[in-house]
Design a protein around this motif. Structure first.
Motif, PDB file in Angstrom:
ATOM      1  N   ILE A  50      -2.093  -2.249  -6.632  1.00 38.40           N
ATOM      2  CA  ILE A  50      -2.191  -0.965  -5.949  1.00 38.40           C
ATOM      3  C   ILE A  50      -1.317   0.045  -6.673  1.00 38.40           C
ATOM      4  O   ILE A  50      -0.128  -0.198  -6.882  1.00 38.40           O
TER       5      ILE A  50
ATOM      6  N   ASN B  30      -7.814  -0.318  -4.944  1.00 37.29           N
ATOM      7  CA  ASN B  30      -7.440  -1.730  -4.844  1.00 37.29           C
ATOM      8  C   ASN B  30      -8.108  -2.457  -6.006  1.00 37.29           C
ATOM      9  O   ASN B  30      -9.323  -2.634  -6.012  1.00 37.29           O
TER      10      ASN B  30
ATOM     11  N   LEU C  96       0.821  -1.207   0.000  1.00 36.26           N
ATOM     12  CA  LEU C  96       0.000   0.000   0.000  1.00 36.26           C
ATOM     13  C   LEU C  96       0.855   1.257   0.000  1.00 36.26           C
ATOM     14  O   LEU C  96       0.333   2.367   0.046  1.00 36.26           O
TER      15      LEU C  96
ATOM     16  N   GLY D 143     -10.217  -2.689  -0.338  1.00 31.93           N
ATOM     17  CA  GLY D 143     -10.341  -1.238  -0.370  1.00 31.93           C
ATOM     18  C   GLY D 143     -11.749  -0.765  -0.057  1.00 31.93           C
ATOM     19  O   GLY D 143     -12.197   0.255  -0.597  1.00 31.93           O
TER      20      GLY D 143
ATOM     21  N   ARG E 212      -3.781  -8.412  -6.239  1.00 32.76           N
ATOM     22  CA  ARG E 212      -4.272  -7.126  -5.751  1.00 32.76           C
ATOM     23  C   ARG E 212      -3.300  -6.063  -6.225  1.00 32.76           C
ATOM     24  O   ARG E 212      -2.168  -5.972  -5.766  1.00 32.76           O
TER      25      ARG E 212
ATOM     26  N   CYS F 193      -8.560  -5.882  -7.798  1.00 31.48           N
ATOM     27  CA  CYS F 193      -8.383  -7.310  -7.527  1.00 31.48           C
ATOM     28  C   CYS F 193      -8.885  -8.128  -8.715  1.00 31.48           C
ATOM     29  O   CYS F 193     -10.011  -7.921  -9.179  1.00 31.48           O
TER      30      CYS F 193
END
Length: 541
Positions: free
Chosen positions: A516, A459, A141, A299, A514, A461
């Protein structure tokens, strides 16, 4: 993609969002300032230990206010000089470095790599280039490198002091006071309290401890022995620090009640109400609710107003873990995601994530302005917090924290804010949102890529389904095989050194990626490469 009208629209992604050349020039000047003002003068016995200023005079000299517009290079360089000039010289020793770090035996140095030698023909391999500032690092993150924040980190390290008292850290104490006040204003509080903590986990634990003291002040001296069995509530998607905090504080992980979430990962308020009633019926004492604004994997943003209503009805402390999503408050287009956060009793916010301030920078914010934080943690050590000092001892804020020695994590955020302003920070958040929107559209268009769900935040995914598994979704072995794809692709990308992205299972869902994006250096070309690389690495699985 769920987004407010206009957010992320018309944001150019063809080039980096930062002026890298100007940033490097700025750092070169800062290095010279650090060497002269921070190192040479700090070890020169002919220099004063400190250039003492009274608090109000120092506030005026430093011009601490954080404004919407950023400042120019020369003004920022002067601010760096002022930070060093008016801070206490503790005698930091000079560090000798060479122009190039030597390579390990048998390994080429970074200067030996050429584009032709690299996996993608554009950059050196992982051992030399895979670090959080790389525009193809999507693993955490946090990512990216901001030159101004890095300058603040250099300043912090050079000063080598702890912001527990005004006498040893006058500049840093006042900066922390101003930054925390500005963050509280963004939450929606005109007053309050707070402290910087070593990470969001500790900030969440501070909230739990303060909540317990608020309800049971005697717990500070008598511990948990005379307390009823306490009940803490958080969603199934909440950060694991809530469980760790319950263990650390002696409340017990069995007394953390994880509330069901909906299909998007948001806490269901009706389920929270049911859990509170159930815990009461069992004879426990509900105390604390942690809502999450920006869950780690999906998220998701919990419905704060509805949760606040429940907390008010039952007299519970409401904490909002906005470690990840808090920076959306900077954007007028995105702050609606945290609607109702002003009703919280406390908030965790980690600027080291989305704002690229650099690890670590976590603010624990408190709506209370009665001194609750001080009463909860303070012990008044007489060798630090003497009451008969000649200045305003309310500026000796270190006793609010369980820590004694503490990093001055507010300085790098202050420098960054001074450089780009509130508007610049908002643009950084919106650029990340726009980049995610672009990548989302590409994922939808490409064969073999399947969304886990439409993202609410940044986020993203998804699964990559290799050709060997396509059309086999009805097979009983499909999901088991698909769950092995992401780990295999990640191993390949790390061994190749081309990029890095996280994956995880989630509930009954098998491993998925995921993605970011927080780094403004990421361009459309980097995002296209990201998908191309996953496709290439997973094609023959």
């Amino acid at each position: 993609m769920a987004e407010p009208s206009g957010a992320g629209d018309s944001i150019p992604l063809d080039g980096p969002g930062l002026d890298m050349a100007a940033g490097e020039e700025f750092l070169q000047e800062v290095f010279r300032i650090l060497l002269e003002e921070g190192v040479r003068k700090s070890t020169d016995v002919t220099q004063k230990v400190c250039d003492w200023k009274e608090p109000q005079e120092l506030r005026e000299l430093l011009d601490l206010e954080l404004r919407s517009d950023g400042e120019g290079r020369e003004r920022l360089l002067q601010r760096c000089r002022d930070v060093l000039r008016f801070s206490v010289r503790t005698g930091a020793l000079p560090v000798h470095t060479s122009a190039h770090r030597s390579a390990a035996p048998g390994q080429p140095s970074a200067s030996q790599f050429s584009p032709a030698q690299t996996p993608c023909g554009t950059a050196p391999p992982a051992s030399a280039r895979l670090f959080p500032g790389h525009p193809r690092f999507f693993n955490q993150l946090f990512s990216g490198l901001d030159h101004h924040a890095l300058a603040g980190r250099f300043l912090t390290e050079t000063l080598n002091t702890s912001p527990y008292t005004y006498e040893v850290a006058p500049v840093l104490v006042l900066m922390e006071e101003q930054v925390l006040a500005t963050l509280r204003e963004l939450v929606g509080w005109s007053s309050g309290d707070g402290i910087f903590a070593p990470g969001g986990s500790i900030s969440n634990m501070l909230a739990m401890n303060v909540a317990r003291f608020w309800r049971f002040p005697e717990s500070r001296s008598r511990g948990n022995w005379d307390l009823p069995r306490l009940g803490l509530f958080a969603s199934q998607e909440s950060h694991y620090s809530i469980l760790k905090g319950a263990a650390l504080l002696g409340i017990g992980t069995d007394n953390v009640h994880l509330v069901r979430t909906d299909e998007r990962g948001k806490m269901i308020p009706e389920e929270l109400e049911k859990e509170i009633q159930r815990v009461k019926a069992e004879g426990s004492e509900p105390l604390f609710v942690c809502a999450t604004s920006g869950t780690t994997v999906l998220g998701a943003f919990d419905p704060l107003d509805a949760i606040a209503d429940i907390c008010a009805r039952h007299g519970l402390w409401l904490h909002v873990d906005a470690a990840w999503g808090g920076s959306a408050l900077l954007s007028p287009r995105l702050r609606h995601l945290l609607a109702g956060i002003h009703r919280a009793d406390s908030v965790t916010w980690n600027p080291h994530k989305l704002l690229m301030v650099g690890l670590q920078c976590s603010a624990f914010l408190l709506r209370d302005s009665s001194g609750l934080l001080q009463r909860c943690h303070g012990v008044g050590a007489s060798y630090l917090f003497q009451r008969d000092k000649f200045y305003d001892v309310s500026l000796d804020t270190g006793d609010k924290s369980p820590q004694c020695g503490r990093r001055a994590d507010g300085l790098k955020l202050w420098i960054l804010w001074k450089a780009v302003g509130t508007k610049g920070l908002a643009q950084r958040v919106e650029r990340a949102f726009g980049a995610t929107r672009y990548l989302l559209e590409q994922v939808k268009r490409r064969e073999g890529f399947q969304l886990v769900m439409e993202p609410e935040f940044i986020n993203l995914c998804f699964w990559f389904i290799p050709p060997s598994l396509r059309g086999q979704e009805s097979s009983p072995e499909f999901w088991d095989k698909l769950g092995k794809v992401a780990p295999a692709i990640k191993e390949k990308m790390i061994r190749r050194g081309s990029m890095m992205v996280g994956y995880q299972p989630h509930g009954s869902q098998v491993n998925f990626f995921r993605q970011i994006i927080t780094n403004p250096a990421v361009t459309r070309q980097d995002l296209d490469f990201f998908l191309d690389e996953i496709q290439e690495l997973g094609w023959d699985l």
